[in-house]
Design a protein around this motif. Sequence first.
Motif, PDB file in Angstrom:
ATOM      1  N   TYR A  86       0.795  -0.965   0.556  1.00 26.28           N
ATOM      2  CA  TYR A  86      -0.115  -0.294  -0.100  1.00 26.28           C
ATOM      3  C   TYR A  86       0.798   0.957  -0.232  1.00 26.28           C
ATOM      4  CZ  TYR A  86      -3.980  -2.997   0.770  1.00 26.28           C
ATOM      5  OH  TYR A  86      -4.701  -4.698   1.289  1.00 26.28           O
ATOM      6  N   GLN A  87       0.328   2.259  -0.119  1.00 25.48           N
ATOM      7  CA  GLN A  87       0.625   4.081  -0.366  1.00 25.48           C
ATOM      8  C   GLN A  87       1.214   4.250   1.178  1.00 25.48           C
ATOM      9  OE1 GLN A  87      -2.163   7.127  -1.789  1.00 25.48           O
ATOM     10  NE2 GLN A  87      -0.265   8.298  -0.878  1.00 25.48           N
ATOM     11  N   ASP A  88       0.519   3.868   1.846  1.00 22.20           N
ATOM     12  CA  ASP A  88       1.315   3.969   3.697  1.00 22.20           C
ATOM     13  C   ASP A  88       2.180   3.064   4.335  1.00 22.20           C
ATOM     14  OD1 ASP A  88       1.833   4.505   6.383  1.00 22.20           O
ATOM     15  OD2 ASP A  88      -0.238   3.998   6.769  1.00 22.20           O
ATOM     16  N   PRO A  89       3.103   3.187   4.605  1.00 22.12           N
ATOM     17  CA  PRO A  89       4.751   2.188   4.255  1.00 22.12           C
ATOM     18  C   PRO A  89       4.158   0.959   5.570  1.00 22.12           C
ATOM     19  CG  PRO A  89       5.401   4.402   4.558  1.00 22.12           C
ATOM     20  CD  PRO A  89       4.290   4.624   4.569  1.00 22.12           C
ATOM     21  N   GLY A 152      10.997   4.040   3.946  1.00 20.86           N
ATOM     22  CA  GLY A 152      11.917   3.813   3.129  1.00 20.86           C
ATOM     23  C   GLY A 152      11.777   2.526   3.415  1.00 20.86           C
ATOM     24  N   GLN A 153      12.468   2.577   4.236  1.00 22.39           N
ATOM     25  CA  GLN A 153      13.203   0.711   5.218  1.00 22.39           C
ATOM     26  C   GLN A 153      11.748   0.650   5.760  1.00 22.39           C
ATOM     27  OE1 GLN A 153      14.972   2.709   8.790  1.00 22.39           O
ATOM     28  NE2 GLN A 153      16.903   1.875   8.119  1.00 22.39           N
ATOM     29  N   ARG A 154      10.507   0.532   6.121  1.00 22.76           N
ATOM     30  CA  ARG A 154       9.339   0.156   6.552  1.00 22.76           C
ATOM     31  C   ARG A 154       8.834  -0.512   5.155  1.00 22.76           C
ATOM     32  NH1 ARG A 154       8.348   5.165   9.846  1.00 22.76           N
ATOM     33  NH2 ARG A 154       6.711   5.370   8.438  1.00 22.76           N
ATOM     34  N   GLN A 155       9.056   0.211   3.377  1.00 25.09           N
ATOM     35  CA  GLN A 155       8.293  -0.264   2.684  1.00 25.09           C
ATOM     36  C   GLN A 155       9.106  -0.723   1.671  1.00 25.09           C
ATOM     37  OE1 GLN A 155       5.038   0.540   1.693  1.00 25.09           O
ATOM     38  NE2 GLN A 155       4.730   2.193  -0.044  1.00 25.09           N
ATOM     39  N   ALA A 156      10.364  -0.663   2.318  1.00 23.72           N
ATOM     40  CA  ALA A 156      11.290  -1.689   1.255  1.00 23.72           C
ATOM     41  C   ALA A 156      10.836  -3.525   2.241  1.00 23.72           C
ATOM     42  CB  ALA A 156      12.564  -2.157   1.854  1.00 23.72           C
ATOM     43  N   ALA A 178       4.165   7.676  -0.675  1.00 29.22           N
ATOM     44  CA  ALA A 178       4.271   8.412   1.076  1.00 29.22           C
ATOM     45  C   ALA A 178       6.040   9.303   0.965  1.00 29.22           C
ATOM     46  CB  ALA A 178       3.877   7.759   1.533  1.00 29.22           C
ATOM     47  N   LEU A 179       6.669   8.557   0.194  1.00 28.64           N
ATOM     48  CA  LEU A 179       8.607   8.650   0.298  1.00 28.64           C
ATOM     49  C   LEU A 179       8.823   9.857  -0.550  1.00 28.64           C
ATOM     50  CD1 LEU A 179       8.995   5.383  -0.250  1.00 28.64           C
ATOM     51  CD2 LEU A 179       8.878   5.190   1.850  1.00 28.64           C
ATOM     52  N   ASP A 180       9.701  10.167   0.867  1.00 29.21           N
ATOM     53  CA  ASP A 180      10.853  11.690  -0.381  1.00 29.21           C
ATOM     54  C   ASP A 180      11.088  11.422  -1.817  1.00 29.21           C
ATOM     55  OD1 ASP A 180      13.091  10.351   0.580  1.00 29.21           O
ATOM     56  OD2 ASP A 180      12.756   9.954   2.391  1.00 29.21           O
ATOM     57  N   PRO A 181      11.828  11.809  -2.382  1.00 32.08           N
ATOM     58  CA  PRO A 181      12.756  11.161  -4.327  1.00 32.08           C
ATOM     59  C   PRO A 181      13.282  10.225  -3.584  1.00 32.08           C
ATOM     60  CG  PRO A 181      12.234  13.211  -3.983  1.00 32.08           C
ATOM     61  CD  PRO A 181      11.411  13.407  -2.529  1.00 32.08           C
ATOM     62  N   THR A 206       0.577   4.445  -9.868  1.00 34.52           N
ATOM     63  CA  THR A 206       1.173   5.276  -9.457  1.00 34.52           C
ATOM     64  C   THR A 206       1.278   6.581 -10.180  1.00 34.52           C
ATOM     65  OG1 THR A 206       3.600   5.927  -9.779  1.00 34.52           O
ATOM     66  CG2 THR A 206       2.957   4.725 -11.805  1.00 34.52           C
ATOM     67  N   HIS A 207       1.187   7.159  -9.595  1.00 39.74           N
ATOM     68  CA  HIS A 207       1.174   8.803 -10.060  1.00 39.74           C
ATOM     69  C   HIS A 207       2.216   9.137 -10.836  1.00 39.74           C
ATOM     70  CE1 HIS A 207      -3.019  10.122  -9.020  1.00 39.74           C
ATOM     71  NE2 HIS A 207      -3.314   9.869  -8.133  1.00 39.74           N
TER      72      HIS A 207
END
Length: 259
Positions: A86-89, A152-156, A178-181, A206-207
């Motif tokens: 999902y979008q939210d990590p 980023g770590q959570r999404q990974a 929801a992540l920084d670039p 994706t947007h």
Amino acid sequence: MLFFQNIHKTFNKSTDGELKLYNNLNLQIDEGEFVSIIGSNGSGKSTLFNILCGQIVPDRGEVVFDDVVFNKKKIYERFKEISRVYQDPVAGTSPSLTVLENLSLAHDKGKLLNLKKGVHVELIDHFKTLLKTLNLGLEEKLDTKVGQLSGGQRQALSLLMALMNNPKMLLLDEHTAALDPKSSETIMRLTDEMVKKSRITTLMVTHNLQHALDYGDRLIMFHEGDIIFDVKGVDKDRLTRDDLISLFMEHQNFFVEVV
């Protein structure tokens, strides 16, 4: 293969807010395809995922996956075959549990469990090996609560957990939004590596137009519930961001993250 066959869906029927989103939608996804899905807000991208997962029931039509009518299955049965990031990590993990506890839960997904402790200490070395592939130092954070990790770590970690039990399909629901670039690019690189390695059928909403161009075998654009653009192979490789922006500009009330 995955088929959406003659899908119809209307929201808020017989009210002032009635919205007929899908009117005889048909879509075929081949086994092993990595498909990027773009479109304006409310165009039907996430609804496609929700129908596939069972959170939304179509008014008419069928979803057929591996020659089985998928929309006759219960939600928990579907998630034995598909994984969704999902979008939210935080959505794909348990923030109050440690990295080790989260990995243990992912390891046991879909299995019958007894009342013994759920943490698999005997698999620590295996988990560390998996985490090392992320190159984020998470193999040294097994006892850290996931809520203390960076986005980023959570999404990974969510991505890794989603693929641990070899699902047949991976759904990426704006999983970098929801992540920084910098973190976003890291997650996309990891996504591409994991998808290619596992050869799993993957759908990515994706947007981010650049991500849609750079990743995947096929690109689909939705608008008001219709597929208005569908390209793959060499034709996709030739596309530019300006080409996609021009397509968006042909339609009213669009929103896109131009990055």
